[in-house]
Design an enzyme around this catalytic site. Structure first.
Site, mmCIF file in Angstrom:
data_model
loop_
_atom_site.group_PDB
_atom_site.id
_atom_site.type_symbol
_atom_site.label_atom_id
_atom_site.label_comp_id
_atom_site.label_asym_id
_atom_site.label_seq_id
_atom_site.Cartn_x
_atom_site.Cartn_y
_atom_site.Cartn_z
ATOM 1 N N ASP A 1 -3.251 6.645 12.130
ATOM 2 C CA ASP A 1 -2.429 5.865 10.994
ATOM 3 C C ASP A 1 -1.177 6.443 10.851
ATOM 4 O O ASP A 1 -0.928 7.730 10.224
ATOM 5 C CB ASP A 1 -3.069 5.771 9.743
ATOM 6 N N SER B 1 0.910 -1.138 -0.027
ATOM 7 C CA SER B 1 -0.038 -0.165 0.047
ATOM 8 C C SER B 1 0.761 1.196 0.238
ATOM 9 O O SER B 1 0.372 2.364 -0.455
ATOM 10 C CB SER B 1 -1.042 0.020 1.086
ATOM 11 N N HIS C 1 1.081 5.228 6.671
ATOM 12 C CA HIS C 1 0.865 5.733 5.263
ATOM 13 C C HIS C 1 0.973 7.435 5.434
ATOM 14 O O HIS C 1 0.716 7.933 6.618
ATOM 15 C CB HIS C 1 -0.690 5.292 4.882
#
Length: 261
Positions: free
Chosen positions: A237, A16, A240
């Site tokens: 998070d 990702s 990311h």
């Protein structure tokens, strides 16, 4: 960028974080069309007869996390020497940008460095057999750091990237989640490679950017509990990155290495 890629096929392969770099790249262009089929997403710039693609393969090798949507498994299994399962989809690309790191760090019951070295060797063996160095380029993006431990940068204990708004200004800062041993494996294996793989070393510059993560501003895959909502640090998070943001810089470095080697 698209003029330079006219008539070519560019592909990002990995997890990702590489998908984030891919999205950064296609968002830097005016959108043309994008289609997703299984593990493969293809952005087409018809005016340039060019495609920029992303292929989901978080370990590069075959694993039980290969479903592009449903891949949250607690015990991760990787099949040794199985890169061709995915590699058949990469053949014909003119530029390939690989990454793999984060998924090796959790849920695997094996010696991480040995397994990671195996993946590097498989990737370079695939490139040697399937890519022509006279007409194609292969890149590897180094590990993307996380900022889950505020103590690393002298912050308040028990916190993370949540509510951080400025970069780290210590030039020698290196987060505890960024394994130098992995960088050593990359250096050793790339040094022995018979195919020229260009390292896109984004680790140090990204280590400074505790302020650049998506934090709480992202899609949540399951409803947040009252306890989580009361404590944003618990679901921030810190892996990311926001877009626009840091990964645009990664692609500017890629552009420089690709067209001004």
């Amino acid at each position: 960028m698209l003029e330079s890629l006219r008539g070519k096929r560019m592909m990002y392969v990995g997890d990702s974080l590489n998908r984030g770099q891919y999205v950064s790249m296609v968002c830097l262009e005016s959108a043309k069309s994008m289609e997703t089929t299984g593990s493969l997403t293809v952005f087409t710039a018809a005016d340039y007869n060019a495609t920029i693609e992303f292929y989901w393969a978080p370990f590069l090798l075959e694993s039980n996390s290969d479903d592009a949507v449903i891949h949250r498994v607690s015990d991760r299994i990787v099949r040794r020497g199985s890169i061709n399962k995915h590699g058949r989809h990469w053949k014909g690309a003119d530029v390939v940008v690989f990454n793999t790191y984060l998924w090796w760090m959790t849920g695997l019951k094996m010696k991480i460095l040995d397994a990671y070295r195996m993946a590097m060797r498989s990737m370079m063996r695939w490139a040697r057999k399937n890519m022509d160095p006279r007409t194609t380029r292969v890149f590897f993006t180094s590990m993307s750091p996380t900022h889950a431990k505020s103590g690393d940068w002298g912050g308040e204990p028990g916190k993370n990237c949540y509510n951080e708004t400025t970069p780290i200004n210590n030039a020698t800062y290196w987060g505890s989640d960024s394994r130098r041993s992995i960088m050593q494996v990359i250096g050793e294996e790339f040094g022995k490679s018979k195919y020229p793989v260009t390292l896109l070393n984004i680790t140090q510059l990204s280590n400074y950017r505790k302020d650049a993560h998506t934090s709480i501003y992202k899609k949540q895959w399951s409803p947040l509990t009252a306890e989580q909502l009361a404590n944003p640090v618990s679901y921030a998070d810190c892996t990311h990155w926001c877009l626009p943001g840091l990964q645009d810089t990664w692609n500017e470095l890629l552009f420089a290495k690709l067209f001004y080697p």
